[in-house]
Design a protein around this motif. Sequence first.
Motif, mmCIF file in Angstrom:
data_model
loop_
_atom_site.group_PDB
_atom_site.id
_atom_site.type_symbol
_atom_site.label_atom_id
_atom_site.label_comp_id
_atom_site.label_asym_id
_atom_site.label_seq_id
_atom_site.Cartn_x
_atom_site.Cartn_y
_atom_site.Cartn_z
ATOM 1 N N MET A 51 0.844 -1.174 0.000
ATOM 2 C CA MET A 51 0.000 0.000 0.000
ATOM 3 C C MET A 51 0.889 1.236 0.000
ATOM 4 O O MET A 51 1.807 1.352 0.788
ATOM 5 C CB MET A 51 -0.905 -0.030 1.231
ATOM 6 C CG MET A 51 -1.852 1.134 1.310
ATOM 7 S SD MET A 51 -2.879 1.169 2.798
ATOM 8 C CE MET A 51 -3.894 -0.256 2.567
ATOM 9 N N SER A 52 0.601 2.157 -0.871
ATOM 10 C CA SER A 52 1.446 3.347 -0.963
ATOM 11 C C SER A 52 1.196 4.285 0.217
ATOM 12 O O SER A 52 0.166 4.193 0.899
ATOM 13 C CB SER A 52 1.186 4.074 -2.282
ATOM 14 O OG SER A 52 -0.067 4.700 -2.243
ATOM 15 N N LYS A 53 2.126 5.183 0.434
ATOM 16 C CA LYS A 53 2.006 6.132 1.537
ATOM 17 C C LYS A 53 0.796 7.038 1.368
ATOM 18 O O LYS A 53 0.124 7.373 2.342
ATOM 19 C CB LYS A 53 3.270 6.987 1.638
ATOM 20 C CG LYS A 53 4.436 6.302 2.257
ATOM 21 C CD LYS A 53 5.581 7.278 2.406
ATOM 22 C CE LYS A 53 6.744 6.644 3.104
ATOM 23 N NZ LYS A 53 7.850 7.597 3.293
ATOM 24 N N ILE A 54 0.519 7.440 0.143
ATOM 25 C CA ILE A 54 -0.597 8.353 -0.101
ATOM 26 C C ILE A 54 -1.923 7.685 0.246
ATOM 27 O O ILE A 54 -2.788 8.294 0.878
ATOM 28 C CB ILE A 54 -0.583 8.853 -1.562
ATOM 29 C CG1 ILE A 54 0.652 9.718 -1.778
ATOM 30 C CG2 ILE A 54 -1.850 9.612 -1.889
ATOM 31 C CD1 ILE A 54 0.857 10.157 -3.201
ATOM 32 N N VAL A 55 -2.094 6.438 -0.140
ATOM 33 C CA VAL A 55 -3.334 5.725 0.176
ATOM 34 C C VAL A 55 -3.450 5.532 1.692
ATOM 35 O O VAL A 55 -4.518 5.744 2.283
ATOM 36 C CB VAL A 55 -3.387 4.372 -0.562
ATOM 37 C CG1 VAL A 55 -4.577 3.550 -0.103
ATOM 38 C CG2 VAL A 55 -3.412 4.575 -2.059
ATOM 39 N N PHE A 56 -2.356 5.153 2.327
ATOM 40 C CA PHE A 56 -2.358 4.963 3.771
ATOM 41 C C PHE A 56 -2.707 6.264 4.493
ATOM 42 O O PHE A 56 -3.535 6.278 5.408
ATOM 43 C CB PHE A 56 -1.000 4.435 4.245
ATOM 44 C CG PHE A 56 -0.908 4.307 5.728
ATOM 45 C CD1 PHE A 56 -1.580 3.293 6.406
ATOM 46 C CD2 PHE A 56 -0.147 5.199 6.455
ATOM 47 C CE1 PHE A 56 -1.501 3.184 7.771
ATOM 48 C CE2 PHE A 56 -0.058 5.095 7.832
ATOM 49 C CZ PHE A 56 -0.739 4.082 8.485
ATOM 50 N N LEU A 57 -2.080 7.368 4.100
ATOM 51 C CA LEU A 57 -2.365 8.654 4.738
ATOM 52 C C LEU A 57 -3.791 9.109 4.475
ATOM 53 O O LEU A 57 -4.433 9.705 5.343
ATOM 54 C CB LEU A 57 -1.366 9.708 4.267
ATOM 55 C CG LEU A 57 0.066 9.525 4.781
ATOM 56 C CD1 LEU A 57 0.994 10.553 4.147
ATOM 57 C CD2 LEU A 57 0.105 9.612 6.282
#
Length: 100
Positions: A1-7
């Motif tokens: 999971m990318s950082k942008i999706v996680f954030l």
Amino acid sequence: MSKIVFLSILMMCVTAPSRILPPFLLTGRRLPPFVSSVLNYIPFAVIGSLVFPDILWATGDFKSSAAATVVAFLTGWFSGNILVVLPASIAAAFLATRLF
């Protein structure tokens, strides 16, 4: 999971309660028992302990910040209305800056 999706998911989890709870609070309906029990574990003392040290240096001068803090506490205690607390504490900080 990318950082942008996680954030994005994390930000949704943080902001969703402020958008979901007001209809329950404004219409007089009761909150679900699980939500009510979760809210009981968040004491106001924790919020106060996070905010309090920074309040004393908010204006850059300890005396004016302390005066504004005392006035905000007292007006909040007796009035409970944010529309009274904010102008009173701002005026106290301004006057304390001018007097000291």
